[in-house]
Structure formats: C-alpha cells, structure tokens
Design an enzyme around this catalytic site. Sequence first.
Site, PDB file in Angstrom:
ATOM      1  CD  GLU A 142      -2.844   1.360   0.233  1.00 19.98           C
ATOM      2  OE1 GLU A 142      -3.351   2.479   0.047  1.00 19.98           O
ATOM      3  OE2 GLU A 142      -3.179   0.376  -0.442  1.00 19.98           O
TER       4      GLU A 142
ATOM      5  CB  VAL B   7      12.769   6.156   2.384  1.00 20.06           C
ATOM      6  CG1 VAL B   7      14.045   6.609   3.080  1.00 20.06           C
ATOM      7  CG2 VAL B   7      12.617   4.643   2.452  1.00 20.06           C
TER       8      VAL B   7
ATOM      9  N   GLY C 298      18.406   7.051  -1.196  1.00 18.91           N
ATOM     10  CA  GLY C 298      19.706   6.760  -1.773  1.00 18.91           C
ATOM     11  C   GLY C 298      20.621   5.992  -0.835  1.00 18.91           C
TER      12      GLY C 298
ATOM     13  CG  ASN D 183       7.162   8.940  -7.720  1.00 17.73           C
ATOM     14  OD1 ASN D 183       8.342   9.236  -7.850  1.00 17.73           O
ATOM     15  ND2 ASN D 183       6.625   8.617  -6.558  1.00 17.73           N
TER      16      ASN D 183
ATOM     17  CE1 TYR E 254       8.769   0.778  -5.598  1.00 21.62           C
ATOM     18  CE2 TYR E 254       7.414   2.165  -6.991  1.00 21.62           C
ATOM     19  CZ  TYR E 254       7.803   1.754  -5.736  1.00 21.62           C
ATOM     20  OH  TYR E 254       7.237   2.316  -4.623  1.00 21.62           O
TER      21      TYR E 254
END
Length: 155
Positions: free
Chosen positions: A81, A85, A91, A122, A129
């Site tokens: 969901e 960070v 990084g 994004n 990803y």
Amino acid sequence: MIRRATEADVPAMVELVHELARYEEAPEQCHLTEQQLRDALFCPNPALFGHVAEVDGAVVGLALWFLNFSTWEGVHGIYLEDLYVQPEHRGSGLGKALLQALAKECVDRGYARLEWQVLDWNEPAIGFYEAAGAIPMDGWTVYRLTGEPLRAFSA
C-alpha cells in the site's frame, strides 16, 4: 535497520504516511490517525502489516502492506500500500531494503507475487522499481469506488 513495526512506531508511521501524501500532492486526502493505524496493525486478527526502516533509533521509512490472493496461482501475494523513505535518507538503500523484506516475506511464505501502484509522474520511483526487476502491468486500469458513489452503489 529494517524490522517489523511495533505499537511504539505508530506515531512516526502516521507522520510518514502524511509526508507521503504531501509528496504525492494530496495531503487533503490523507486522514489517517494514530488510533486507526494502531487498531489496524495490532488488533487480534490484523489485515494490515508493516515494516519500518530505522536509523539511529528514529523511524525514517515504512512499508505498509496486506495480503491479496491470486485465483489463477491459487496462493496469496502481498499488496504494498505504501512505501516511503524520508527524502534525507533516500539513496541509502533503505527503500530497497524495505522492498526486499517484503520480497522475502513472499518467498518464505510461498506467495506468488508482490504488487503495488505508482503514480505516472513519479519517475524516481518508477526507475527504482524497474531497477529492482519490477514490470508495469500494461493493459490493466485501476478502478475505485469511494465516497458518495460507493454509498449510492451499495444501496
């Protein structure tokens, strides 16, 4: 350090979810309270689970997830969901470690898949990803019933 969330983490986790809503340019849509998250994560039979990323004793990232089920595979999977960070810790590998913790949950439990959604704009998240080996599910469109249309349809 990545670990399962505890009740003591709830205030920080709620703040992180609200930070995520601001990052996604929708703070007015985020209404999560500490009591709601506590009840969801730590009730007798929770349907929501969480991991946190901790640095020097402070919670700086989170992954909130629940189980889904693939009728085609015949087993559960994890639906992520929220993965977030704080910007000053990006990084550092914490996002990757959170995602890997969920992948490990899948492998250890025999789940078929780990899925989530990402906003089209994004680009940093999409790159992150795809670097992990995730692929977009082209040909699928997310639908949602909420608010008044949900109430009207239920009648």
